[in-house]
Design an enzyme around this catalytic site. Structure first.
Site, PDB file in Angstrom:
ATOM      1  N   SER A 248       0.815  -1.213   0.000  1.00  0.00           N
ATOM      2  CA  SER A 248       0.000   0.000   0.000  1.00  0.00           C
ATOM      3  C   SER A 248       0.849   1.263   0.000  1.00  0.00           C
ATOM      4  CB  SER A 248      -0.941   0.000   1.218  1.00  0.00           C
ATOM      5  OG  SER A 248      -0.202  -0.141   2.416  1.00  0.00           O
TER       6      SER A 248
ATOM      7  N   ASN B  62      -1.875  -2.424  13.220  1.00  0.00           N
ATOM      8  CA  ASN B  62      -3.332  -2.254  13.200  1.00  0.00           C
ATOM      9  C   ASN B  62      -3.782  -0.976  13.921  1.00  0.00           C
ATOM     10  OD1 ASN B  62      -3.178  -4.672  11.940  1.00  0.00           O
ATOM     11  ND2 ASN B  62      -4.029  -5.901  13.606  1.00  0.00           N
TER      12      ASN B  62
ATOM     13  N   THR C 106     -40.034  26.811  -9.165  1.00  0.00           N
ATOM     14  CA  THR C 106     -40.306  25.458  -8.668  1.00  0.00           C
ATOM     15  C   THR C 106     -40.613  24.648  -9.915  1.00  0.00           C
ATOM     16  OG1 THR C 106     -42.688  25.805  -8.409  1.00  0.00           O
ATOM     17  CG2 THR C 106     -41.340  26.321  -6.498  1.00  0.00           C
ATOM     18  N   HIS C 107     -40.219  23.401  -9.934  1.00  0.00           N
ATOM     19  CA  HIS C 107     -40.365  22.545 -11.123  1.00  0.00           C
ATOM     20  C   HIS C 107     -39.666  23.172 -12.332  1.00  0.00           C
ATOM     21  CE1 HIS C 107     -43.676  20.520  -8.887  1.00  0.00           C
ATOM     22  NE2 HIS C 107     -43.956  21.764  -8.518  1.00  0.00           N
TER      23      HIS C 107
ATOM     24  N   SER D 187     -14.870  25.784 -28.047  1.00  0.00           N
ATOM     25  CA  SER D 187     -15.067  24.522 -28.744  1.00  0.00           C
ATOM     26  C   SER D 187     -14.082  24.458 -29.903  1.00  0.00           C
ATOM     27  CB  SER D 187     -16.502  24.453 -29.265  1.00  0.00           C
ATOM     28  OG  SER D 187     -16.555  23.628 -30.416  1.00  0.00           O
TER      29      SER D 187
ATOM     30  N   LYS E  21     -18.761  29.192 -29.053  1.00  0.00           N
ATOM     31  CA  LYS E  21     -19.000  28.537 -27.760  1.00  0.00           C
ATOM     32  C   LYS E  21     -18.143  29.090 -26.616  1.00  0.00           C
ATOM     33  CE  LYS E  21     -21.270  25.187 -27.179  1.00  0.00           C
ATOM     34  NZ  LYS E  21     -21.094  23.833 -27.682  1.00  0.00           N
TER      35      LYS E  21
ATOM     36  N   ASN F 125     -17.940  27.385 -23.081  1.00  0.00           N
ATOM     37  CA  ASN F 125     -18.506  26.252 -22.346  1.00  0.00           C
ATOM     38  C   ASN F 125     -18.183  26.288 -20.847  1.00  0.00           C
ATOM     39  OD1 ASN F 125     -19.548  25.166 -24.721  1.00  0.00           O
ATOM     40  ND2 ASN F 125     -17.648  24.062 -25.165  1.00  0.00           N
TER      41      ASN F 125
ATOM     42  N   GLU G  62     -19.338  21.865 -15.085  1.00  0.00           N
ATOM     43  CA  GLU G  62     -19.716  20.507 -15.513  1.00  0.00           C
ATOM     44  C   GLU G  62     -18.844  19.458 -14.846  1.00  0.00           C
ATOM     45  OE1 GLU G  62     -21.000  20.488 -20.001  1.00  0.00           O
ATOM     46  OE2 GLU G  62     -19.481  22.004 -19.695  1.00  0.00           O
TER      47      GLU G  62
ATOM     48  N   TYR H 214      -9.096  -6.328  12.919  1.00  0.00           N
ATOM     49  CA  TYR H 214      -8.518  -5.882  11.655  1.00  0.00           C
ATOM     50  C   TYR H 214      -8.592  -6.979  10.595  1.00  0.00           C
ATOM     51  CZ  TYR H 214      -5.252  -4.279   8.116  1.00  0.00           C
ATOM     52  OH  TYR H 214      -4.707  -3.902   6.920  1.00  0.00           O
TER      53      TYR H 214
ATOM     54  N   GLN I 139      -7.370  -2.030   4.263  1.00  0.00           N
ATOM     55  CA  GLN I 139      -6.369  -1.235   3.544  1.00  0.00           C
ATOM     56  C   GLN I 139      -7.021  -0.452   2.392  1.00  0.00           C
ATOM     57  OE1 GLN I 139      -2.224  -2.667   3.003  1.00  0.00           O
ATOM     58  NE2 GLN I 139      -2.787  -2.918   0.865  1.00  0.00           N
TER      59      GLN I 139
ATOM     60  N   LYS J  75      -8.099   3.637   2.368  1.00  0.00           N
ATOM     61  CA  LYS J  75      -7.295   4.824   2.055  1.00  0.00           C
ATOM     62  C   LYS J  75      -7.501   5.341   0.634  1.00  0.00           C
ATOM     63  CE  LYS J  75      -4.087   2.649   4.259  1.00  0.00           C
ATOM     64  NZ  LYS J  75      -5.018   1.986   5.209  1.00  0.00           N
TER      65      LYS J  75
END
Ligand code: ARG
Length: 457
Positions: free
Chosen positions: A23, A110, A155-156, A277, A283, A285, A290, A317, A322, A325
């Site tokens: 690790s 441990n 709303t919606h 773009s 564009k 963007n 995003e 343990y 392991q 992490k």
């Protein structure tokens, strides 16, 4: 690197198994905490007379040297070491000889790994909270600049009632404030020391766990040794808080993306935080927003991965642990990256107030206010609602807005209506009449700004 655990076997394992088991590629980032923990352990062993003061001084000096050399880059990690704990201990023994072998008295990897992870996350949580606050500051300064920028509230995703842009941004401040509180709370609960739980059952040496814990800045010690080595709730709590935080950033990103579109045009993002773009020259963007929205998925994935890893584990343990992490580090790195980009992206965006206002003028978002006006004149809300609805339907048919209906027409619909109606349904009035606590009215927005400033002080 020679295996320190070669005991019943000679430690000569298949190289595939070595690689699979190792690790160090990802836990080496905890080197500082591992060394800090070992220094405290040496001090505790000496205080209890388990090793001599001279031995403890040699261990501490050796560890300090390793810390310096790793920090300066003079020493690099040996990727054939199984993990950071083995690497530090082996290097120490290489450097100071036999006495290095005394460091691992009355502890185990441990409890050591549980300790390192707590120490590491304790520091990182503070950093993350600082970054969340930077995003809050960016939102707050936009809110201060846009205290009276009227926009449609939705709303919606349908235009609903007028609000000020500041109120919308302050909603995100409120969400992020809870994120800070959740992280603070998780960090407080995490601040109990597992060191001295040893492999699983405690130890036969007369250790002083509380002394060691206090050297490392813990508030308490874990009260059950089995729990001490097998608990990863703290990592799950932090991952959960991260997942919720990312959900908030993702919702905000979604709105930024919508607002920056030609359809909305409520904001312009700075050219520093947009991309072009390769084929469409027009564009601009919103890639940063995003990507923040996109990276939310991986943080959820990290939380799910750790929950799933832990769900079938018997005490105490197991090597499965392991896997904790990579999940927590990936989430941590992702969250920090997203927060670092979000703050300047938000502080450099510009509100297009005219477009917000124009959007608010369409969509009959003052229809509720017209109904409320009639209620104040004595009608029941349902009756008032019906009259307002009929007038709206009529306006849609004739391509007008409520402000354009002549008074005679209003009076024909309901003779309680006077010429104060125009003032009543003006968007500014609609906003400022929302005087209830936490609403979009002026006083409420000002007090939200003041409260956030206080929090960020
Ligand atoms: N590298 C291990 C981990 O991250 C450290 C603990 C290993 N303990 C053991 N008994 N094999 O979990």
């Amino acid at each position: 690197m020679a295996k320190l655990w070669a005991g019943v076997t000679d430690g000569a394992t298949n190289s595939l198994a070595d690689d699979f088991n190792s690790s160090i590629a990802f836990d080496s980032r905890m080197f500082k905490q591992d060394i800090e923990g070992s220094m405290a352990h040496a001090s505790m062993l000496a205080k209890q007379g388990i090793i001599t003061k001279e031995e403890a001084a040699m261990l501490t000096d050796g560890l300090a040297g390793i810390l310096d050399d790793l920090t300066s880059g003079k020493l690099s990690f040996d990727m054939t070491a199984e993990d950071i704990h083995m690497f530090v201990e082996s290097t120490l023994t290489e450097r100071i000889g036999e006495v290095g072998k005394k460091l691992h008295t009355a502890r185990s990897r441990n409890d050591q790994v549980a300790l390192d992870l707590r120490l590491y996350l304790r520091e990182e949580v503070t950093t993350v909270i600082g970054l969340v606050k930077e995003v809050m500051r960016a939102l707050l300064s936009q809110a201060e600049d846009n205290r009276d920028a009227i926009m449609p509230g939705y709303t919606h995703l349908q235009r609903a009632q007028p609000i000020v842009f500041a109120h919308h941004l302050l909603a995100y401040c409120a969400m992020l404030k809870r994120d800070c509180e959740r992280l603070t709370d998780a960090a407080r609960r995490m601040n109990a020391s597992p060191i001295g739980c040893c492999a699983l059952a405690g130890t036969t040496y007369d250790t002083d766990r509380r002394y060691e814990a206090s050297l490392l800045g813990f508030d308490s010690v874990m009260g059950n040794s089995l729990d001490g080595v097998s608990d990863r709730d703290f990592a799950l709590e932090i991952l959960s808080a991260f997942a919720i935080l990312m959900m908030h950033l993702s919702r905000l990103s979604e709105e930024v993306i919508l607002w920056a579109s030609w359809e909305f045009k409520f904001i312009s993002l700075s050219k520093d935080f947009t991309t072009g773009s390769s084929i469409m020259p027009q564009k601009k963007n919103p890639d940063m927003a995003e990507l923040i929205r996109g990276k939310t998925g991986r943080v959820y994935g990290d939380l799910m991965a750790l929950l799933t890893t832990l769900k079938g584990l018997p005490l105490a343990y197991n090597k499965d642990m392991q896997e904790d992490k990579e999940a927590i580090f990936d989430a941590l790195d992702t969250v920090k990256l997203c927060l670092s980009v979000a703050a300047p992206m938000l502080s450099s965006m510009e509100a297009n107030r005219d477009n917000m206002k124009r959007a608010a003028q369409k969509g009959f978002i003052n229809a509720t206010d017209l109904a409320d006006y009639l209620v104040k004149k004595g009608l029941a809300f349902r009756t008032a609602y019906k009259i307002s609805g009929t007038l709206v339907a009529n306006c849609i048919e004739t391509n007008r807005v409520l402000e354009e209906i002549p008074l005679e027409e209003y009076r024909a619909a309901c003779d309680l209506i006077d010429d104060d109606i125009y003032e009543e349904i003006a968007l500014e009035t609609c906003v400022n009449k929302r005087i209830s606590e936490g609403g979009t009215g002026k006083a409420s927005v000002e007090s939200q700004i003041a409260a956030m400033k206080e929090f960020l002080k």
